[in-house]
Scaffold this motif. Sequence first.
Motif, mmCIF file in Angstrom:
data_model
loop_
_atom_site.group_PDB
_atom_site.id
_atom_site.type_symbol
_atom_site.label_atom_id
_atom_site.label_comp_id
_atom_site.label_asym_id
_atom_site.label_seq_id
_atom_site.Cartn_x
_atom_site.Cartn_y
_atom_site.Cartn_z
ATOM 1 N N MET A 1 0.820 -1.193 0.000
ATOM 2 C CA MET A 1 0.000 0.000 0.000
ATOM 3 C C MET A 1 0.858 1.248 0.000
ATOM 4 S SD MET A 1 -3.100 0.841 -0.084
ATOM 5 C CE MET A 1 -4.179 2.180 0.237
ATOM 6 N N VAL A 2 2.010 1.191 0.688
ATOM 7 C CA VAL A 2 2.897 2.344 0.735
ATOM 8 C C VAL A 2 3.484 2.615 -0.648
ATOM 9 C CG1 VAL A 2 5.029 3.229 1.734
ATOM 10 C CG2 VAL A 2 3.421 1.977 3.164
ATOM 11 N N GLU A 3 3.828 1.552 -1.393
ATOM 12 C CA GLU A 3 4.366 1.717 -2.738
ATOM 13 C C GLU A 3 3.350 2.385 -3.648
ATOM 14 O OE1 GLU A 3 7.357 1.102 -4.135
ATOM 15 O OE2 GLU A 3 8.077 0.750 -2.104
ATOM 16 N N LYS A 4 2.077 1.987 -3.529
ATOM 17 C CA LYS A 4 1.011 2.572 -4.334
ATOM 18 C C LYS A 4 0.875 4.059 -4.035
ATOM 19 C CE LYS A 4 -3.927 2.067 -5.214
ATOM 20 N NZ LYS A 4 -5.129 1.308 -4.859
ATOM 21 N N ALA A 5 0.961 4.413 -2.777
ATOM 22 C CA ALA A 5 0.834 5.811 -2.384
ATOM 23 C C ALA A 5 1.998 6.635 -2.922
ATOM 24 C CB ALA A 5 0.748 5.924 -0.872
ATOM 25 N N LYS A 6 3.187 6.062 -2.982
ATOM 26 C CA LYS A 6 4.354 6.804 -3.454
ATOM 27 C C LYS A 6 4.249 7.114 -4.945
ATOM 28 C CE LYS A 6 7.809 5.307 -0.134
ATOM 29 N NZ LYS A 6 9.063 4.580 0.056
ATOM 30 N N THR A 8 1.632 7.046 -6.960
ATOM 31 C CA THR A 8 0.494 7.884 -7.328
ATOM 32 C C THR A 8 0.747 9.336 -6.939
ATOM 33 O OG1 THR A 8 -0.633 7.295 -5.263
ATOM 34 C CG2 THR A 8 -1.220 6.055 -7.238
ATOM 35 N N ARG A 9 1.437 9.554 -5.844
ATOM 36 C CA ARG A 9 1.786 10.924 -5.435
ATOM 37 C C ARG A 9 2.757 11.551 -6.426
ATOM 38 N NH1 ARG A 9 -0.319 15.096 -3.024
ATOM 39 N NH2 ARG A 9 1.219 16.370 -2.000
ATOM 40 N N ILE A 10 3.718 10.756 -6.897
ATOM 41 C CA ILE A 10 4.680 11.249 -7.886
ATOM 42 C C ILE A 10 3.966 11.587 -9.189
ATOM 43 C CG2 ILE A 10 6.649 10.576 -9.324
ATOM 44 C CD1 ILE A 10 7.658 8.969 -6.871
ATOM 45 N N ILE A 11 3.056 10.723 -9.626
ATOM 46 C CA ILE A 11 2.288 10.984 -10.848
ATOM 47 C C ILE A 11 1.450 12.243 -10.679
ATOM 48 C CG2 ILE A 11 0.330 10.120 -12.204
ATOM 49 C CD1 ILE A 11 1.512 7.375 -12.014
ATOM 50 N N TYR A 12 0.855 12.427 -9.512
ATOM 51 C CA TYR A 12 0.043 13.604 -9.234
ATOM 52 C C TYR A 12 0.877 14.881 -9.346
ATOM 53 C CZ TYR A 12 -3.007 16.769 -6.593
ATOM 54 O OH TYR A 12 -3.774 17.829 -6.215
ATOM 55 N N SER A 37 -2.966 16.383 -17.516
ATOM 56 C CA SER A 37 -4.332 16.093 -17.070
ATOM 57 C C SER A 37 -4.603 14.594 -17.071
ATOM 58 C CB SER A 37 -5.354 16.844 -17.933
ATOM 59 O OG SER A 37 -5.256 16.451 -19.275
ATOM 60 N N ALA A 38 -3.972 13.869 -17.990
ATOM 61 C CA ALA A 38 -4.122 12.410 -17.986
ATOM 62 C C ALA A 38 -3.466 11.800 -16.751
ATOM 63 C CB ALA A 38 -3.514 11.817 -19.251
ATOM 64 N N LEU A 39 -2.325 12.324 -16.364
ATOM 65 C CA LEU A 39 -1.659 11.830 -15.155
ATOM 66 C C LEU A 39 -2.483 12.137 -13.906
ATOM 67 C CD1 LEU A 39 2.069 12.698 -15.898
ATOM 68 C CD2 LEU A 39 1.010 10.440 -15.870
ATOM 69 N N LEU A 40 -3.088 13.313 -13.858
ATOM 70 C CA LEU A 40 -3.946 13.651 -12.721
ATOM 71 C C LEU A 40 -5.170 12.741 -12.673
ATOM 72 C CD1 LEU A 40 -3.946 17.549 -12.632
ATOM 73 C CD2 LEU A 40 -3.034 15.992 -10.929
ATOM 74 N N ALA A 41 -5.777 12.501 -13.829
ATOM 75 C CA ALA A 41 -6.946 11.626 -13.877
ATOM 76 C C ALA A 41 -6.576 10.200 -13.468
ATOM 77 C CB ALA A 41 -7.563 11.635 -15.270
ATOM 78 N N LEU A 42 -5.419 9.724 -13.914
ATOM 79 C CA LEU A 42 -4.966 8.379 -13.542
ATOM 80 C C LEU A 42 -4.705 8.293 -12.046
ATOM 81 C CD1 LEU A 42 -3.943 5.535 -14.337
ATOM 82 C CD2 LEU A 42 -1.684 6.580 -14.594
ATOM 83 N N SER A 43 -4.021 9.282 -11.510
ATOM 84 C CA SER A 43 -3.724 9.286 -10.081
ATOM 85 C C SER A 43 -5.006 9.319 -9.251
ATOM 86 C CB SER A 43 -2.858 10.497 -9.746
ATOM 87 O OG SER A 43 -2.706 10.641 -8.367
ATOM 88 N N ALA A 44 -5.955 10.142 -9.654
ATOM 89 C CA ALA A 44 -7.218 10.233 -8.917
ATOM 90 C C ALA A 44 -8.017 8.936 -9.030
ATOM 91 C CB ALA A 44 -8.044 11.405 -9.443
ATOM 92 N N VAL A 46 -6.810 5.821 -9.527
ATOM 93 C CA VAL A 46 -6.149 4.738 -8.787
ATOM 94 C C VAL A 46 -6.358 4.889 -7.288
ATOM 95 C CG1 VAL A 46 -3.882 3.769 -8.215
ATOM 96 C CG2 VAL A 46 -4.463 4.248 -10.586
ATOM 97 N N THR A 47 -6.340 6.120 -6.795
ATOM 98 C CA THR A 47 -6.508 6.344 -5.360
ATOM 99 C C THR A 47 -7.970 6.489 -4.947
ATOM 100 O OG1 THR A 47 -6.217 8.729 -5.652
ATOM 101 C CG2 THR A 47 -4.253 7.435 -5.123
ATOM 102 N N SER A 48 -8.884 6.325 -5.891
ATOM 103 C CA SER A 48 -10.331 6.478 -5.644
ATOM 104 C C SER A 48 -10.644 7.838 -5.035
ATOM 105 C CB SER A 48 -10.853 5.359 -4.739
ATOM 106 O OG SER A 48 -10.643 4.111 -5.342
#
Length: 124
Positions: A1-6, A8-12, A37-44, A46-48
């Motif tokens: 879960m920590v890896e996912k958060a890292k 997605t935060r970088i992509i954001y 905007s695609a990276l923001l949409a992907l990050s949002a 994935v993190t719901s």
Amino acid sequence: MVEKAKWTRIIYIIGVVALLIGAIDPLEGSVVIIAGSALLALSAYVTSDRHSKIFTVSLIMIVIGVSFMFYFSSLGGFGGTSALSWWWGLLILPFPIGWLIIIAVLIRRAIENKKLKSISKKLD
């Protein structure tokens, strides 16, 4: 879960930076704005995130507006001595509207986060 958060935060963060850098020159930077905007949409997504639908709709608006902008540019533009009237320019409007929506959401999120941090400091 920590890896996912890292990641997605970088992509954001990369998405936000791309949106701001692309706005320097909206015509040539439009591809950078689409990527951001695609990276923001992907990050949002994935993190719901609660703003994921807004980011996705804004991404679609930006892609539509940029597509028309490139198409009209390939035809030689519109208005003036061109065969296309100025009214065709309305089809480009989803691009700046989508960008402004994303910027407004990002500003709102920043203000909400700042308020939450100040409240938590008062409670401590």
